[in-house]
Scaffold this motif. Structure first.
Motif, PDB file in Angstrom:
ATOM      1  N   UNK A 100       0.833  -1.207   0.000  1.00 14.89           N
ATOM      2  CA  UNK A 100       0.000   0.000   0.000  1.00 14.89           C
ATOM      3  C   UNK A 100       0.867   1.256   0.000  1.00 14.89           C
ATOM      4  N   UNK A 101       2.011   1.211   0.666  1.00 15.09           N
ATOM      5  CA  UNK A 101       2.912   2.358   0.641  1.00 15.09           C
ATOM      6  C   UNK A 101       3.560   2.561  -0.714  1.00 15.09           C
ATOM      7  N   UNK A 102       3.909   1.469  -1.365  1.00  7.78           N
ATOM      8  CA  UNK A 102       4.585   1.588  -2.660  1.00  7.78           C
ATOM      9  C   UNK A 102       3.625   1.929  -3.787  1.00  7.78           C
ATOM     10  N   UNK A 103       2.446   1.331  -3.795  1.00  6.59           N
ATOM     11  CA  UNK A 103       1.522   1.503  -4.910  1.00  6.59           C
ATOM     12  C   UNK A 103       0.898   2.894  -4.985  1.00  6.59           C
ATOM     13  N   UNK A 104       1.021   3.687  -3.945  1.00  9.06           N
ATOM     14  CA  UNK A 104       0.318   4.972  -3.911  1.00  9.06           C
ATOM     15  C   UNK A 104       1.309   6.138  -3.919  1.00  9.06           C
ATOM     16  N   UNK A 105       1.991   6.310  -5.036  1.00  5.09           N
ATOM     17  CA  UNK A 105       2.896   7.443  -5.157  1.00  5.09           C
ATOM     18  C   UNK A 105       2.153   8.773  -5.077  1.00  5.09           C
ATOM     19  N   UNK A 106       2.860   9.803  -4.647  1.00  4.73           N
ATOM     20  CA  UNK A 106       2.265  11.133  -4.460  1.00  4.73           C
ATOM     21  C   UNK A 106       2.420  11.950  -5.741  1.00  4.73           C
ATOM     22  N   UNK A 107       1.314  12.170  -6.449  1.00  9.09           N
ATOM     23  CA  UNK A 107       1.368  12.941  -7.699  1.00  9.09           C
ATOM     24  C   UNK A 107       1.748  14.392  -7.447  1.00  9.09           C
ATOM     25  N   UNK A 108       1.554  14.869  -6.237  1.00 10.24           N
ATOM     26  CA  UNK A 108       1.859  16.266  -5.911  1.00 10.24           C
ATOM     27  C   UNK A 108       3.205  16.423  -5.208  1.00 10.24           C
ATOM     28  N   UNK A 195      -1.731 -11.141  -1.388  1.00 11.22           N
ATOM     29  CA  UNK A 195      -1.951 -10.455  -2.665  1.00 11.22           C
ATOM     30  C   UNK A 195      -3.358  -9.876  -2.737  1.00 11.22           C
ATOM     31  N   UNK A 196      -4.364 -10.693  -2.475  1.00  9.91           N
ATOM     32  CA  UNK A 196      -5.742 -10.232  -2.622  1.00  9.91           C
ATOM     33  C   UNK A 196      -6.170  -9.319  -1.478  1.00  9.91           C
ATOM     34  N   UNK A 197      -5.557  -9.472  -0.306  1.00  8.04           N
ATOM     35  CA  UNK A 197      -5.839  -8.517   0.768  1.00  8.04           C
ATOM     36  C   UNK A 197      -5.307  -7.139   0.403  1.00  8.04           C
ATOM     37  N   UNK A 198      -4.120  -7.081  -0.201  1.00  7.10           N
ATOM     38  CA  UNK A 198      -3.570  -5.793  -0.642  1.00  7.10           C
ATOM     39  C   UNK A 198      -4.468  -5.150  -1.680  1.00  7.10           C
TER      40      UNK A 198
END
Length: 438
Positions: A100-108, A195-198
């Motif tokens: 969850x930390x890696x998949x959600x990069x900050x676009x701003x 995997x599916x929980x993520x």
């Protein structure tokens, strides 16, 4: 000569019916026959003698889920995450937090805002990684790289027209997670809980996200829940331990995938030793072709080392609040001689010390029941091993676990798994002004 009967002998009895008596007897005959239920003829067609036909009992209703009853081993099927039933009670939350930390990069993020090339590089390493992971886990190899920030901003897992996998979903069954069709016709997950929980936790995923799985077995004909679960246990397709490694019954299994929370019932417990084992991957063990629940077996073994005084418990390390991310993310390493170096009190130190115990086993040593260290992927570390060896790769993997995502020259790089996991647990989604540090 004829003889005349003597008048002294008894005279032969000859009935003589009086006409009135005869008429009375004939009138009483029907009444006598009626009292005896007729003449005794079983073919009497009267209502009293007609047999009553028994109504056959209706067959029991089939309450099984009909959707997957015909599925065969090896079949690739498209389902929703919410259709998958857990066969284990717990997951390693820090493994989920890493994703969850890696998949959600900050676009701003301001770090590379003035350089679109570097900003795109950073976003492909983070947001783009979500799509490549999804494509790989769905048997579709990987995703096509994104060529613009606008493409990445528009891409969503729940909108397949916004990204492209390099092959069709399910085309590579070897990478698919596995399910068993249960006694009730529902799908029971035997691999892929993390995997599916993520995917269930991510914003553009959720319980209704489509996923592809491979059928490992169909036990829908076993007839009862008890028989089904006994077979699952006998074939090692279920892990009946809770987050503290205590035995549970099948009735105590969670009803859904994903992290437990107060807003939604039925989630999975946290097993901190399962997280610890995940971070020893490629340091102490390899992940290829392992039996089901291999990381839990290693976790059980590590707990026994702690109980026997052979390994410090997790409470001896800074791994979560009240420790700060800076205290948790200290660097711990191994020298070429395999001597522990660097910090001894952070998360990476816990990983290093556990990995040293795991890799010190012989291949034939028993880890759990009849599972040997070799069967669970043990990597033998060799002192003085050169570059390119499994030992050097293991040492590098350990050193990289807590590193951040900025190189010394200011350009983006792939950060360590612990860096993502620890910051997400402490700070949530990456954003400016939080403990992520920008």
């Amino acid at each position: 000569m004829s003889r005349t009967p003597s008048p002294d002998l008894p005279r032969q009895f000859t009935p003589r019916w009086h006409p009135a008596l005869r008429l009375l007897a004939l009138a009483a005959l029907p009444l006598l026959l009626s009292a005896c239920n007729g003449s005794g003829d079983d073919d009497n067609d009267g209502p009293a003698s007609r047999p009553v036909a028994a109504t056959p009992a209706p067959p029991p209703a089939d309450t099984r889920n009909p959707a997957y009853l015909a599925a065969k081993p090896g079949d690739v099927i498209k389902v929703r995450i919410e259709e998958l039933r857990p066969t284990q009670a717990a997951i390693g939350y820090d493994q989920i937090y890493y994703k969850l930390g890696r998949w959600q990069g900050d676009f701003n993020r301001a770090t590379w805002a003035a350089d679109p090339v570097k900003q795109l590089d950073y976003l492909n390493r983070t947001v783009g990684k979500k799509f490549s992971d999804y494509c790989e886990d769905m048997g579709a190899t990987t995703s096509q790289p994104f060529t613009s920030i606008a493409q990445l901003q528009a891409a969503r897992l729940d909108r397949p027209d916004t990204y492209t996998c390099t092959t069709a979903m399910g085309a590579d069954p070897a990478n698919l997670k596995t399910v068993v069709v249960g006694w009730d016709g529902n799908l029971y997950l035997t691999d892929g809980h993390h995997t599916f929980s993520s995917l269930r936790e991510i914003d553009d995923g959720g319980p209704r996200l489509p996923v592809w799985v491979k059928v490992d077995a169909n036990y829908s004909s076993v007839g009862s829940a008890a028989a089904f679960w006994q077979r699952m246990v006998d074939e090692r397709k279920a892990w009946l331990r809770d987050g503290q490694n205590q035995p549970i019954t099948v009735d105590q299994l969670p009803t859904r995938l994903g992290i437990a929370n107060a807003q939604e019932a039925g989630g999975m417990q946290e097993d901190r030793y399962r997280s610890l084992v995940y971070f020893t991957r490629d340091i102490a063990y390899s992940n290829g072709n392992l039996p089901e629940f291999a990381e839990f077996l290693w976790g059980d073994w590590l707990r026994r080392q702690v109980a026997g005084g052979q390994l410090p418990g997790l409470e001896q390390y800074a791994m979560m609040a009240p420790s700060t991310p800076a205290q948790i993310l200290t660097v711990s390493t191994l020298s070429s001689a395999l001597a522990p170096t660097g910090a001894n009190d952070g998360y990476a130190a816990a990983v290093r010390n556990a990995a040293l115990k795991m890799t010190a086993l012989a291949d034939t040593d028993i880890v759990f029941q009849d599972r040997t260290a070799a069967s669970l992927g043990r990597i033998p570390l060799v002192a003085g091993a050169p570059s390119g060896s499994p030992t050097k790769t293991a040492r590098d993997t350990l050193e990289e676990l807590p590193r951040n995502d900025v190189k010394a020259d200011g350009s983006p790089r792939g950060a360590g798994k612990l860096w993502f996991a620890v910051n997400y647990r402490a700070c949530g989604k990456p954003a400016a002004g939080t403990c992520w540090g920008w």
